[in-house]
Design a protein around this motif. Structure first.
Motif, mmCIF file in Angstrom:
data_model
loop_
_atom_site.group_PDB
_atom_site.id
_atom_site.type_symbol
_atom_site.label_atom_id
_atom_site.label_comp_id
_atom_site.label_asym_id
_atom_site.label_seq_id
_atom_site.Cartn_x
_atom_site.Cartn_y
_atom_site.Cartn_z
ATOM 1 N N GLY A 65 39.384 141.988 -0.256
ATOM 2 C CA GLY A 65 39.212 142.099 -1.701
ATOM 3 C C GLY A 65 38.324 140.990 -2.222
ATOM 4 N N ASN A 66 37.840 141.136 -3.422
ATOM 5 C CA ASN A 66 36.958 140.113 -3.998
ATOM 6 C C ASN A 66 37.676 138.779 -4.171
ATOM 7 N N HIS A 67 38.953 138.809 -4.538
ATOM 8 C CA HIS A 67 39.689 137.555 -4.702
ATOM 9 C C HIS A 67 39.928 136.866 -3.361
ATOM 10 N N ASP A 68 40.040 137.642 -2.307
ATOM 11 C CA ASP A 68 40.209 137.063 -0.979
ATOM 12 C C ASP A 68 38.947 136.332 -0.549
ATOM 13 N N GLU A 69 37.793 136.889 -0.875
ATOM 14 C CA GLU A 69 36.542 136.214 -0.556
ATOM 15 C C GLU A 69 36.386 134.933 -1.380
ATOM 16 N N LEU A 70 36.783 134.977 -2.654
ATOM 17 C CA LEU A 70 36.697 133.786 -3.487
ATOM 18 C C LEU A 70 37.576 132.665 -2.939
ATOM 19 N N LEU A 71 38.773 133.009 -2.504
ATOM 20 C CA LEU A 71 39.644 132.003 -1.910
ATOM 21 C C LEU A 71 39.040 131.453 -0.625
ATOM 22 N N LEU A 72 38.476 132.319 0.199
ATOM 23 C CA LEU A 72 37.860 131.873 1.444
ATOM 24 C C LEU A 72 36.782 130.832 1.178
ATOM 25 N N HIS A 73 35.920 131.092 0.196
ATOM 26 C CA HIS A 73 34.862 130.136 -0.133
ATOM 27 C C HIS A 73 35.454 128.800 -0.568
ATOM 28 N N TRP A 74 36.526 128.852 -1.336
ATOM 29 C CA TRP A 74 37.137 127.607 -1.805
ATOM 30 C C TRP A 74 37.780 126.837 -0.651
ATOM 31 N N GLN A 98 50.465 122.244 -1.850
ATOM 32 C CA GLN A 98 51.627 122.037 -0.994
ATOM 33 C C GLN A 98 51.424 122.586 0.429
ATOM 34 N N VAL A 99 50.203 122.981 0.767
ATOM 35 C CA VAL A 99 49.929 123.620 2.057
ATOM 36 C C VAL A 99 49.215 122.647 2.980
ATOM 37 N N ASP A 100 49.681 122.532 4.212
ATOM 38 C CA ASP A 100 49.069 121.576 5.144
ATOM 39 C C ASP A 100 47.779 122.130 5.736
ATOM 40 N N LYS A 101 47.040 121.243 6.387
ATOM 41 C CA LYS A 101 45.711 121.572 6.902
ATOM 42 C C LYS A 101 45.760 122.675 7.959
ATOM 43 N N ALA A 102 46.754 122.620 8.830
ATOM 44 C CA ALA A 102 46.854 123.622 9.893
ATOM 45 C C ALA A 102 47.085 125.017 9.325
ATOM 46 N N THR A 103 47.938 125.102 8.307
ATOM 47 C CA THR A 103 48.204 126.403 7.681
ATOM 48 C C THR A 103 46.965 126.910 6.951
ATOM 49 N N LYS A 104 46.252 126.018 6.297
ATOM 50 C CA LYS A 104 45.005 126.421 5.637
ATOM 51 C C LYS A 104 44.037 127.027 6.643
ATOM 52 N N LEU A 112 38.819 135.532 7.263
ATOM 53 C CA LEU A 112 37.591 135.882 7.983
ATOM 54 C C LEU A 112 37.741 137.198 8.748
ATOM 55 N N SER A 113 38.966 137.551 9.097
ATOM 56 C CA SER A 113 39.212 138.753 9.907
ATOM 57 C C SER A 113 39.297 140.038 9.084
ATOM 58 N N LEU A 114 39.302 139.928 7.761
ATOM 59 C CA LEU A 114 39.471 141.105 6.916
ATOM 60 C C LEU A 114 38.319 142.088 7.094
ATOM 61 N N LYS A 115 38.635 143.372 6.929
ATOM 62 C CA LYS A 115 37.648 144.439 7.100
ATOM 63 C C LYS A 115 37.072 144.864 5.749
ATOM 64 N N ASP A 116 35.796 145.217 5.742
ATOM 65 C CA ASP A 116 35.179 145.720 4.516
ATOM 66 C C ASP A 116 35.741 147.081 4.128
ATOM 67 N N TYR A 117 36.059 147.896 5.116
ATOM 68 C CA TYR A 117 36.640 149.219 4.860
ATOM 69 C C TYR A 117 37.275 149.726 6.142
ATOM 70 N N HIS A 118 38.062 150.783 6.001
ATOM 71 C CA HIS A 118 38.662 151.434 7.158
ATOM 72 C C HIS A 118 38.528 152.941 6.971
ATOM 73 N N LEU A 119 38.091 153.620 8.009
ATOM 74 C CA LEU A 119 37.953 155.075 7.995
ATOM 75 C C LEU A 119 38.808 155.631 9.115
ATOM 76 N N ASP A 120 39.772 156.488 8.775
ATOM 77 C CA ASP A 120 40.685 156.969 9.816
ATOM 78 C C ASP A 120 40.201 158.273 10.442
ATOM 79 N N SER A 121 40.982 158.797 11.372
ATOM 80 C CA SER A 121 40.577 159.974 12.147
ATOM 81 C C SER A 121 40.559 161.252 11.321
#
Length: 241
Positions: A65-74, A98-104, A112-121
């Motif tokens: 989602g767009n908000h997921d990309e915004l968080l990734l950049h931050w 409150q989140v540690d470096k390893a969890t971040k 980074l692993s998120l998909k732009d879209y999914h098309l099923d069978s």
């Protein structure tokens, strides 16, 4: 095995717990998340923790989602974005104090692993916002449109119901896929709080970022389950405006 699609969560872990329980989700179910896991309510980091864990027990598909990309950049660049702050990012930045470096780093890897879209069978498309290319998603020149564009939904909403798919005036984008599942544009904008179908498009964003519920739906039977409205679950927070 059911295939269940889930709308925009926006940091609402309490709502996510509710719909998982109400739909009686088991490890046999396939889960397709349409993006915008973060920004809005106070539990964005915990939502990502929960999804990462859920992926170890269930077959999950995670759309960007767009908000997921915004968080990734931050998270990666640590750059302030005042416009993002006004649209849910402030609550996320506060929560990450409150989140540690390893969890971040785990969250960065997940984003980074998120998909732009999914098309099923069965030629059913799952995408956060939409697409613009008249020949379909594999021809899209600008991938950001998958999680920013609203014209697919606007076209479906504005479509004259008297025009049939084989008519020359029927929008070609609405003939390419059996069904299209999207989020991004809350159906609360048209006064609804349940999934809305227009033409082949199902909008699953039922307004969880604001005062609507979060929704999960069985895409074969169209049975759906909803959480309580998010502003009731987070009664001590202001959420998004």
């Amino acid at each position: 095995m059911r295939t269940l699609v889930i709308g925009d969560i926006h940091g609402g872990l309490r709502a996510l717990h509710q719909i998982i329980q109400r739909a009686k989700v088991t490890p046999k179910d396939r889960l397709i998340f349409l993006g915008d896991y973060v920004d809005g309510w106070s539990q964005s980091p915990q939502v990502l923790d929960y999804l990462i864990q859920l992926n170890t027990t269930n077959h999950c598909v995670f759309i960007r989602g767009n908000h997921d990309e915004l968080l990734l950049h931050w998270l990666k660049d640590n750059k302030d974005n005042l416009l993002w702050y006004k649209h849910g990012g402030e609550a996320t930045v506060t929560a990450y104090q409150q989140v540690d470096k390893a969890t971040k780093q785990l969250h960065i890897d997940f984003l980074l692993s998120l998909k732009d879209y999914h098309l099923d069978s069965k030629n059913r498309l799952f995408v956060h916002a939409g697409f613009t290319n008249m020949n379909g998603v594999s021809y899209e020149f600008f991938p950001k449109l998958f999680y920013w564009d609203r014209t697919l939904w606007e076209t479906a909403l504005a479509l004259d119901t008297h025009i049939k798919p084989n008519d020359i005036l029927y929008p070609k984008r609405l003939t390419l896929y059996t069904e299209v599942y999207i989020g991004h544009t809350p159906v609360t904008r048209i006064g609804k709080t349940q999934p809305v179908q227009r033409a082949c498009v199902w909008n699953m964003d039922t307004g969880a970022a604001f005062q609507g519920p979060l929704t999960i739906m069985d895409i074969d039977t169209k049975e759906f389950w909803q959480s309580e409205p998010l502003h009731q679950l987070y009664f001590d927070e202001k959420g998004r405006n």
